[in-house]
Design an enzyme around this catalytic site. Structure first.
Site, PDB file in Angstrom:
ATOM      1  N   ARG A   1     132.498  -6.251  94.325  1.00 17.32           N
ATOM      2  CA  ARG A   1     133.862  -6.445  94.390  1.00 17.32           C
ATOM      3  C   ARG A   1     134.503  -6.116  95.758  1.00 17.32           C
ATOM      4  O   ARG A   1     134.578  -4.817  95.764  1.00 17.32           O
ATOM      5  CB  ARG A   1     134.565  -6.258  93.323  1.00 17.32           C
ATOM      6  CG  ARG A   1     136.170  -6.513  93.463  1.00 17.32           C
ATOM      7  CD  ARG A   1     136.782  -5.882  92.084  1.00 17.32           C
ATOM      8  NE  ARG A   1     137.152  -4.781  91.912  1.00 17.32           N
ATOM      9  CZ  ARG A   1     138.136  -3.832  92.344  1.00 17.32           C
ATOM     10  NH1 ARG A   1     139.399  -4.879  92.581  1.00 17.32           N
ATOM     11  NH2 ARG A   1     138.394  -2.682  92.517  1.00 17.32           N
TER      12      ARG A   1
ATOM     13  N   HIS B   1     144.223  -6.043  97.345  1.00 16.78           N
ATOM     14  CA  HIS B   1     144.324  -4.668  97.066  1.00 16.78           C
ATOM     15  C   HIS B   1     145.169  -3.891  97.843  1.00 16.78           C
ATOM     16  O   HIS B   1     144.798  -2.949  98.797  1.00 16.78           O
ATOM     17  CB  HIS B   1     142.830  -4.148  97.357  1.00 16.78           C
ATOM     18  CG  HIS B   1     142.320  -2.926  96.380  1.00 16.78           C
ATOM     19  ND1 HIS B   1     141.365  -2.979  95.618  1.00 16.78           N
ATOM     20  CD2 HIS B   1     143.041  -1.721  96.434  1.00 16.78           C
ATOM     21  CE1 HIS B   1     141.206  -1.562  95.244  1.00 16.78           C
ATOM     22  NE2 HIS B   1     142.193  -1.060  95.741  1.00 16.78           N
TER      23      HIS B   1
ATOM     24  N   GLU C   1     144.995  -3.806  90.136  1.00 17.46           N
ATOM     25  CA  GLU C   1     145.710  -2.660  89.828  1.00 17.46           C
ATOM     26  C   GLU C   1     147.389  -2.849  89.828  1.00 17.46           C
ATOM     27  O   GLU C   1     147.974  -2.001  90.386  1.00 17.46           O
ATOM     28  CB  GLU C   1     145.194  -1.349  90.081  1.00 17.46           C
ATOM     29  CG  GLU C   1     143.956  -0.940  89.589  1.00 17.46           C
ATOM     30  CD  GLU C   1     143.543   0.538  89.682  1.00 17.46           C
ATOM     31  OE1 GLU C   1     144.629   1.336  90.352  1.00 17.46           O
ATOM     32  OE2 GLU C   1     142.585   0.792  89.583  1.00 17.46           O
TER      33      GLU C   1
ATOM     34  N   ASN D   1     139.846  -1.474  85.510  1.00 23.01           N
ATOM     35  CA  ASN D   1     139.630  -0.302  86.293  1.00 23.01           C
ATOM     36  C   ASN D   1     140.186   0.848  85.246  1.00 23.01           C
ATOM     37  O   ASN D   1     141.359   1.101  84.661  1.00 23.01           O
ATOM     38  CB  ASN D   1     140.529  -0.335  87.443  1.00 23.01           C
ATOM     39  CG  ASN D   1     139.926  -1.264  88.567  1.00 23.01           C
ATOM     40  OD1 ASN D   1     138.916  -1.902  88.484  1.00 23.01           O
ATOM     41  ND2 ASN D   1     140.699  -1.299  89.635  1.00 23.01           N
TER      42      ASN D   1
ATOM     43  N   TYR E   1     139.991   5.479  84.955  1.00 24.33           N
ATOM     44  CA  TYR E   1     139.499   6.708  85.264  1.00 24.33           C
ATOM     45  C   TYR E   1     139.643   7.940  84.292  1.00 24.33           C
ATOM     46  O   TYR E   1     138.655   8.680  84.134  1.00 24.33           O
ATOM     47  CB  TYR E   1     139.956   7.205  86.607  1.00 24.33           C
ATOM     48  CG  TYR E   1     139.651   6.252  87.656  1.00 24.33           C
ATOM     49  CD1 TYR E   1     140.448   5.115  88.127  1.00 24.33           C
ATOM     50  CD2 TYR E   1     138.543   6.475  88.503  1.00 24.33           C
ATOM     51  CE1 TYR E   1     140.145   4.168  89.258  1.00 24.33           C
ATOM     52  CE2 TYR E   1     138.106   5.730  89.603  1.00 24.33           C
ATOM     53  CZ  TYR E   1     138.841   4.668  89.765  1.00 24.33           C
ATOM     54  OH  TYR E   1     138.256   3.790  90.834  1.00 24.33           O
TER      55      TYR E   1
ATOM     56  N   GLU F   1     136.197  -0.682  88.291  1.00 26.99           N
ATOM     57  CA  GLU F   1     136.416   0.802  88.840  1.00 26.99           C
ATOM     58  C   GLU F   1     136.242   1.771  87.820  1.00 26.99           C
ATOM     59  O   GLU F   1     136.997   1.785  86.873  1.00 26.99           O
ATOM     60  CB  GLU F   1     137.683   0.611  89.764  1.00 26.99           C
ATOM     61  CG  GLU F   1     137.935   0.035  91.013  1.00 26.99           C
ATOM     62  CD  GLU F   1     139.258   0.376  91.438  1.00 26.99           C
ATOM     63  OE1 GLU F   1     139.678   1.474  91.403  1.00 26.99           O
ATOM     64  OE2 GLU F   1     139.724  -0.461  92.286  1.00 26.99           O
TER      65      GLU F   1
HETATM   66  C1  GCO Z   1     143.113   2.791  92.616  1.00 29.55           C
HETATM   67  C2  GCO Z   1     142.479   1.902  93.665  1.00 29.55           C
HETATM   68  C3  GCO Z   1     141.451   2.444  94.402  1.00 29.55           C
HETATM   69  C4  GCO Z   1     141.284   3.926  94.583  1.00 29.55           C
HETATM   70  C5  GCO Z   1     140.463   4.409  93.337  1.00 29.55           C
HETATM   71  C6  GCO Z   1     140.542   6.000  93.351  1.00 29.55           C
HETATM   72  O1  GCO Z   1     142.586   2.630  91.495  1.00 29.55           O
HETATM   73  O2  GCO Z   1     143.740   3.546  92.965  1.00 29.55           O
HETATM   74  O3  GCO Z   1     141.940   0.676  93.187  1.00 29.55           O
HETATM   75  O4  GCO Z   1     141.684   1.920  95.621  1.00 29.55           O
HETATM   76  O5  GCO Z   1     140.752   4.369  95.853  1.00 29.55           O
HETATM   77  O6  GCO Z   1     140.969   3.940  92.080  1.00 29.55           O
HETATM   78  O7  GCO Z   1     141.812   6.432  93.218  1.00 29.55           O
END
Ligand code: GCO
Length: 444
Positions: A78, A122, A168, A292, A294, A350
């Site tokens: 992607r 993006h 995002e 995405n 984290y 992500e």
């Molecule tokens: C985000 C973006 C990415 C970042 C990654 C790490 O989620 O902020 O999609 O461009 O670089 O997530 O922060």
């Protein structure tokens, strides 16, 4: 440790990147400037005054990068296309040299057995649009984004099977229009509400244009970031603040895009920005949910227009270099929640972790933090699938170290190390570990 046997044979393995974060060639071959060119060149905005002018020089080194994807056993990639590289002003004149680059990239990916997945946006809005009052806070951007989508579909649609509109939206809206720490560096409640709704309208218009201009077999989706929001304390005030941040970060986009209506908290704030027919214009049938994720978010009450502030994770929990809480359980629960709530097949587009790993004396890059993180998060993905979540792929963030927005090059998210002075790529231990899961290196 997870092994290859934990995943179905048709599970999609790959990686993600973004145009401004890896391409470089910021002023070459007719590319127009984006808001990130202006923002990164504004003193004080980026750690160490770094910019994405050159970054990974992927614009010239894409062949090597595609070969690395093949060697990892990845079958999907992607990437985002730079709107201002193909339409320097964001509208009107087309830059054929920019389109030619994406043509070359798509063909190189296919030659390496990697399916190109295009994300149209993006974060790198054409600067000319923003400066002429046609940026995200203006409803006039909606047809312009659809025209850009149609341009890319006509040029690449014969070879690109998976398309996403906006990466995002929740994060770009909050970082760029609430906190002001990302481009265009605004912090204004009204502007945030305006642009959040225009992002959704633009998504809907772009999907309709893609459906009109692409083969019927094309898969179209969106790429929200979904992260649970935990109140900093059990007080009613913090619980309400968490609900407001959940509405702003998660539901403001996923709900209208996938369910056809804003959640009540967001709908009330938007007021008459939402015109009759808008929610119908935003909502279309989509083929996948690009997730995405984290870490969990934390929120507390705040005396500001937004009604919330983000807080640090609780003391004592494991955090990353970015200060994000490492919580595989939250990832598992998010996958189950998204699958149940939005009802679309999920591809994780992500997930990853930042470190500062560099080559050792032997030239190898050992990144145990990343291997340990990926193993636990992929284990959580396996648990989510066992619980019934329809998760069909995992695209790691990121294929290579790159420009991490306001953090510049300090925080490295790649499974491939990039020496930004020499542009030498070095696959890290995490790259080889993932290759064991894809079967590329014969083990696992
Ligand atoms: C985000 C973006 C990415 C970042 C990654 C790490 O989620 O902020 O999609 O461009 O670089 O997530 O922060």
């Amino acid at each position: 440790m997870v092994t290859r046997k934990d995943f179905p044979s048709d599970f999609v393995w790959g990686s993600s990147t973004a145009s401004y974060q890896i391409e470089g060639a910021h002023d070459q071959d007719g590319r127009g400037l984006s808001i990130w060119d202006a923002f990164s060149h504004t003193p004080g905005k980026i750690l160490n005054g770094e910019t994405g002018d050159v970054t990974c020089d992927h614009y010239h080194r894409y062949r090597e990068d595609c070969a690395l994807m093949k060697q990892a056993g990845f079958t999907a990639y992607r990437f985002s296309t730079s709107w201002s590289r193909v339409m320097p002003e964001g509208r009107g004149a087309v830059n054929e040299a920019g389109l030619d680059f994406y043509d070359r990239l798509v063909d190189e990916l296919l030659a390496n057995g990697v399916a190109p997945w295009v994300c149209l946006y993006h974060w790198d809005l054409p600067l000319a649009l923003h400066e002429n009052g046609l940026g995200w806070t203006s409803r006039d951007i909606v047809p312009l984004f659809a025209d850009y989508a149609g341009l890319m579909a006509k040029r690449l649609g014969d070879r690109v099977t998976h398309w996403a509109t906006i990466n995002e939206p929740g994060v770009l809206a909050i970082m760029g229009y609430v906190f002001g720490i990302h481009a265009p560096g605004i912090s204004d409640y009204g502007a945030w509400l305006d642009m959040a709704h225009n992002l959704n309208l633009s998504h809907g218009a772009a999907v309709r244009r893609l459906r009109a201009d692409l083969p019927g077999t094309a898969k179209v989706g969106a790429v929200p970031n979904i992260q649970p929001v935990v109140p900093a304390s059990d007080t009613e005030a913090d619980r309400h603040a968490a609900a407001l941040l959940d509405a702003a970060w998660n539901r403001a986009f996923a709900d209208p895009v996938y369910l056809g209506a804003y959640d009540p908290l967001m709908r009330r704030q938007l007021g008459d920005r939402v015109r009759p027919g808008d929610e119908e214009a935003i909502h279309t049938k989509l083929d996948f949910f690009g997730l995405n994720h984290y870490s969990p978010n934390y929120a507390a009450a705040a005396d500001n227009d937004f009604g919330w502030r983000m807080t640090e994770p609780p003391p004592g929990v494991e955090t990353t270099l970015m200060g994000w809480h490492v919580s595989p359980d939250a990832f598992r629960d998010t996958l189950i929640h998204v699958s149940k709530t939005y009802g679309c097949p999920i591809y994780v587009t992500e997930n990853g972790v930042a470190d500062e790993a560099v080559p050792g004396p032997d030239g190898k890059v050992d990144d145990p933090i990343r291997v340990h993180f990926l193993d636990r998060y992929l284990g959580a993905l396996v648990e989510a699938r066992a619980a019934g979540a329809d998760v069909r792929g995992y695209l790691v963030w990121s294929m290579m170290d790159n420009f991490e927005w306001a953090m510049g090059y300090k925080t490295r998210f790649g499974i491939t190390h990039v020496d930004f002075k020499t542009q030498k790529r070095t696959p890290k231990a995490s790259y080889h570990w993932l290759a064991s899961l894809t079967g590329a290196n014969g083990t696992g």
